[in-house]
Design a protein around this motif. Structure first.
Motif, PDB file in Angstrom:
ATOM      1  N   GLY A   1       0.823  -1.203   0.000  1.00 56.81           N
ATOM      2  CA  GLY A   1       0.000   0.000   0.000  1.00 56.81           C
ATOM      3  C   GLY A   1       0.861   1.258   0.000  1.00 56.81           C
TER       4      GLY A   1
ATOM      5  N   VAL B   1       1.055   4.258  -2.830  1.00 51.18           N
ATOM      6  CA  VAL B   1       0.792   5.658  -2.491  1.00 51.18           C
ATOM      7  C   VAL B   1       1.923   6.565  -2.965  1.00 51.18           C
ATOM      8  CG1 VAL B   1       0.631   7.284  -0.548  1.00 51.18           C
ATOM      9  CG2 VAL B   1      -0.755   5.209  -0.542  1.00 51.18           C
TER      10      VAL B   1
ATOM     11  N   ASN C   1      -2.479   4.098   4.885  1.00 50.85           N
ATOM     12  CA  ASN C   1      -1.086   4.285   4.468  1.00 50.85           C
ATOM     13  C   ASN C   1      -0.748   5.761   4.303  1.00 50.85           C
ATOM     14  OD1 ASN C   1      -1.990   1.504   2.854  1.00 50.85           O
ATOM     15  ND2 ASN C   1       0.012   1.381   3.825  1.00 50.85           N
TER      16      ASN C   1
ATOM     17  N   ASP D   1      -6.132   2.675   0.657  1.00 44.96           N
ATOM     18  CA  ASP D   1      -4.798   3.238   0.905  1.00 44.96           C
ATOM     19  C   ASP D   1      -4.807   4.423   1.869  1.00 44.96           C
ATOM     20  OD1 ASP D   1      -3.491   1.459  -0.812  1.00 44.96           O
ATOM     21  OD2 ASP D   1      -3.982   2.677  -2.557  1.00 44.96           O
TER      22      ASP D   1
END
Length: 412
Positions: A208, A212, A341, A338
């Motif tokens: 993740g 990102v 994260n 996400d």
């Protein structure tokens, strides 16, 4: 306010734990520097302990993100508040600088759990149309906690100094703050975990992060947080030390000034949804932060107590009132899976930069002057706003076009 009637109950419960965490943070920020000075340490040691605390918040944001997904929100929050309480109590019971540093790290880990979960938790428990308002209210709640800590802490310190030494007074205040932070277990008990939660394993969590940081817009946003964080770290944690030792005023007056400045954040947080509707999210951030810079600069110049209060009020209110919008904008950059994260990365970047800024600020205050870090912070804030403006230049253009069309239609 009408949007509050139908929001998820989890949000109300999060407001409660945010209030308690913010109060604990407010006590820590106001008194840890004064406590260390009273014990006999110099400004560079104060800066080191403050930076350790913030650095711990930064590094712990990664394991915090994993914990939030692995063991759930409720258990993670409980662990966080236990850490806050332990760090707060034992920090003022030790005299050894290494043990004080360890307690600052434990306290920082506890704060990181709430900070990492904040943006993700609000986003997953709100609808899109109510999100700016909820982020704004959460920001107001946070500042009410900080304001209460400054005001109550200052009064308690001054009152207790009649019976105890300054060092003893601060010790008792930290212990009271730690006990209050454990009250967070009550709202945490009533929280509900999200339905159909699919927890990711450690490998999936790391993937993740890779997803990102591959986004250029996310990287630019991180750079903005980095620059602003360094600037803020150089001055904000030292506000109480700057006021007490530069202007030679009592703890109660220091607390009053800081609480008034926090009220500026509360007022600004209540106004930001209206600004967002009128100017757009990104434009509102740019406007608020640019206007705050002259007031930050004025704090560095010798002036009377009234002007200092006004400068603190305006700087805090304007610079921080954009926080709900930057939180909201950041969560819109990535997919739902996400968000944890990204939230932890923002916390990591913001707090590491703040820790760096604290180290620089402490060094400059000791070696140069108490007001020298303010000049460098002004430059960094201008750079940060320019980065943010370039990131959202297309959105700003669309807002201007929309406003022009509305005015043109009205005239006809």
């Amino acid at each position: 306010m009408s949007k509050l009637k139908n929001i998820n109950k989890n949000i109300y419960l999060f407001f409660a734990i945010n209030l308690l965490a913010s109060f604990a943070m407010g006590i820590f920020n106001m008194f840890v520097g004064i406590y260390l000075k009273e014990v006999g340490y110099e400004e560079n040691i104060v800066g080191m302990i403050l930076s350790l605390n913030v650095f711990a918040m930064a590094i712990a944001s990664i394991p915090s993100a994993y914990l939030i997904e692995k063991i759930g929100r409720k258990k993670s929050f409980k662990l966080g508040f236990i850490s806050i309480a332990i760090g707060s109590i034992f920090l003022v019971l030790f005299k050894n600088i290494f043990l004080i540093g360890l307690m600052a790290i434990i306290n920082g880990f506890g704060m990181s759990v709430k900070n990492t979960a904040e943006g993700m938790y609000i986003t997953e428990n709100t609808k899109e149309e109510e999100r700016v308002s909820i982020f704004s209210i959460n920001f107001i709640v946070s500042n009410i906690g900080m304001m209460s800590a400054s005001f109550i802490g200052g009064i308690l310190s001054t009152h207790m100094s009649k019976y105890f030494t300054s060092q003893q007074s601060i010790t008792y205040i930290f212990i009271i703050s730690a006990i209050l932070s454990l009250l967070a277990f009550i709202p945490i008990y009533f929280m509900k975990e999200p339905k159909n939660l699919e927890s990711r394993n450690f490998k999936e969590c790391l993937q993740g992060y890779n997803h990102v940081i591959s986004d250029k817009k996310v990287l630019s946003f991180m750079m903005y947080y980095l620059i602003i964080g360094i600037g803020a770290g150089m001055v904000v944690p030292f506000f109480s030390v700057y006021l007490k030792y530069s202007m030679n005023i009592s703890d109660s007056i220091v607390g009053s000034i800081l609480s008034i400045s926090q009220f500026g954040c509360i007022l600004g947080g209540s106004l930001i949804p209206f600004m967002s509707n009128k100017f757009g999210k990104s434009n509102s951030v740019i406007i608020c932060q640019l206007i705050s810079i002259p007031f930050l600069l004025s704090i560095a110049f010798p002036q009377g107590i009234i002007l200092i209060v006004i400068s603190f009020f305006m700087r805090n209110g304007l610079m921080n009132m954009a926080t709900p919008l930057t939180q909201n904008l950041s969560m819109e950059l990535v997919d739902k899976k996400d968000r944890t994260n990204l939230s932890s990365l923002i916390s990591l970047c913001s707090n590491i930069s703040r820790a760096i800024g604290i180290s620089i600020g402490g060094f400059m205050m000791e070696k140069i002057s108490y007001n020298s870090p303010y000049y460098l912070t002004v430059i960094l804030y201008i750079i940060g706003v320019v980065i943010f403006a370039s990131l959202y230049k297309n959105e700003s253009k669309l807002v201007r076009q929309k406003k022009y069309k509305e005015e043109h239609a009205f005239r006809h």
